[in-house]
Design an enzyme around this catalytic site. Sequence first.
Site, PDB file in Angstrom:
ATOM      1  N   ASN A  12       0.804  -1.178  -0.082  1.00 59.41           N
ATOM      2  CA  ASN A  12      -0.080  -0.156  -0.033  1.00 59.41           C
ATOM      3  C   ASN A  12       0.555   1.227  -0.035  1.00 59.41           C
ATOM      4  OD1 ASN A  12      -1.845   1.820   0.379  1.00 59.41           O
ATOM      5  ND2 ASN A  12      -2.445   1.257   2.497  1.00 59.41           N
ATOM      6  N   TRP A  13       0.806   1.869  -1.118  1.00 58.79           N
ATOM      7  CA  TRP A  13       2.026   2.962  -1.267  1.00 58.79           C
ATOM      8  C   TRP A  13       1.285   4.287  -0.608  1.00 58.79           C
ATOM      9  CZ3 TRP A  13       4.647   2.047  -6.888  1.00 58.79           C
ATOM     10  CH2 TRP A  13       5.325   1.138  -6.912  1.00 58.79           C
ATOM     11  N   LYS A  14       0.034   4.121  -0.180  1.00 58.78           N
ATOM     12  CA  LYS A  14      -0.584   5.404   0.163  1.00 58.78           C
ATOM     13  C   LYS A  14      -0.328   6.648  -0.844  1.00 58.78           C
ATOM     14  CE  LYS A  14      -0.356   3.420   4.745  1.00 58.78           C
ATOM     15  NZ  LYS A  14      -0.398   3.424   6.103  1.00 58.78           N
ATOM     16  N   HIS A 101      -9.721   1.254   4.552  1.00 56.47           N
ATOM     17  CA  HIS A 101      -8.616   1.592   5.327  1.00 56.47           C
ATOM     18  C   HIS A 101      -8.520   2.409   6.464  1.00 56.47           C
ATOM     19  CE1 HIS A 101      -4.509   2.574   6.219  1.00 56.47           C
ATOM     20  NE2 HIS A 101      -3.943   1.378   5.519  1.00 56.47           N
ATOM     21  N   GLU A 103      -7.178   4.806   7.592  1.00 55.88           N
ATOM     22  CA  GLU A 103      -6.772   6.355   7.234  1.00 55.88           C
ATOM     23  C   GLU A 103      -8.018   6.726   6.497  1.00 55.88           C
ATOM     24  OE1 GLU A 103      -3.224   5.609   5.316  1.00 55.88           O
ATOM     25  OE2 GLU A 103      -2.105   5.177   7.289  1.00 55.88           O
ATOM     26  N   GLU A 173      -5.647  -4.625  10.640  1.00 54.08           N
ATOM     27  CA  GLU A 173      -4.753  -3.656  10.837  1.00 54.08           C
ATOM     28  C   GLU A 173      -5.031  -2.785  12.071  1.00 54.08           C
ATOM     29  OE1 GLU A 173      -2.578  -2.767   6.894  1.00 54.08           O
ATOM     30  OE2 GLU A 173      -4.420  -1.534   7.110  1.00 54.08           O
ATOM     31  N   GLY A 179       2.244   2.160  11.090  1.00 53.46           N
ATOM     32  CA  GLY A 179       3.263   3.401  10.750  1.00 53.46           C
ATOM     33  C   GLY A 179       3.845   3.770  11.985  1.00 53.46           C
ATOM     34  N   SER A 219       2.922  -2.064  10.457  1.00 53.49           N
ATOM     35  CA  SER A 219       4.626  -2.124  10.654  1.00 53.49           C
ATOM     36  C   SER A 219       5.244  -3.630  10.332  1.00 53.49           C
ATOM     37  CB  SER A 219       4.950  -1.493  12.079  1.00 53.49           C
ATOM     38  OG  SER A 219       4.566  -0.332  12.281  1.00 53.49           O
ATOM     39  N   GLY A 240       2.678  -1.074   4.293  1.00 48.89           N
ATOM     40  CA  GLY A 240       2.661   0.377   3.752  1.00 48.89           C
ATOM     41  C   GLY A 240       4.225   0.939   3.703  1.00 48.89           C
ATOM     42  N   GLY A 241       4.707   1.317   5.068  1.00 46.87           N
ATOM     43  CA  GLY A 241       6.059   1.999   4.841  1.00 46.87           C
ATOM     44  C   GLY A 241       7.122   1.062   4.084  1.00 46.87           C
TER      45      GLY A 241
END
Length: 256
Positions: A12-14, A101, A103, A173, A179, A219, A240-241
């Site tokens: 997930n590159w957001k 998600h 976010e 999640e 994150g 994470s 993600g990150g």
Amino acid sequence: MNHHRKPIIAANWKMFKTVPEARETAVQLKVLLDGGPALHSREVVVCPPFTALAAVKEALSGSGIQLGGQNLHWEDEGAFTGEISAGMLLDCGCRYVLLGHSERRQFFFETDEAVSRKLRAVLSTPLIPVLCVGESLAQREGGRMEAVIEAQLAGALAGVEASRLDRLVVAYEPVWAIGTGKTATPAIADQVHGMIREWLARRCSADMAAAVRILYGGSVKPANAGELMARENIDGALVGGASLDADSFARIVEFK
Ligand code: PGA
């Protein structure tokens, strides 16, 4: 991981990466994973920002790596400025789409009702929905983790017949692990995944629950992917990150 369920490792590159950056990362990923064993035994998905979908599709062509959207609108088309439909994602070569998600829920006020509309829209197309659920730290500390996740599942699946859910993928999640560098321990994640699977068995069927892939997100890194995936109820990861760097994501895909 259970050998009857093929793991899914999704990036997930957001809201990261310009078109040239996205293209470069996708090309690197293709080179890193090409010819290796991971792509036979796992499904690998990249969810770039909408603006980079076309470039990433082209860069990944012939690699077996799939494309996903990060969000969508439930209508097919219309006067909905700024929105993207399931058909448009399919048009760009997407096979997967993330739904609900945390976010989106937190910063864009997405309710369970909105997630449910999106899920129903996705199920009327060939796209595979990845439904994200998870509790906040305050909810976990207040003893409400189970109730919150069950309400998110029940809300999203409201009005959907069990027979239509055979394609569903769930991502657990925990908001406190996204994150933050704080990963849920494999034991904690596995316990929640087990609870989600039992809930799906009651809501749908034992067969559906045994086949559904439940991904963990929050994470995930090369250093912890293997121990998470070793758990019976963890069928992959939403990253993600650590997915922004091709080398780090490829090492997660190749977890042992
Ligand atoms: P993270 O994000 O890996 O950066 O914690 C996961 C996600 O939000 O999907």
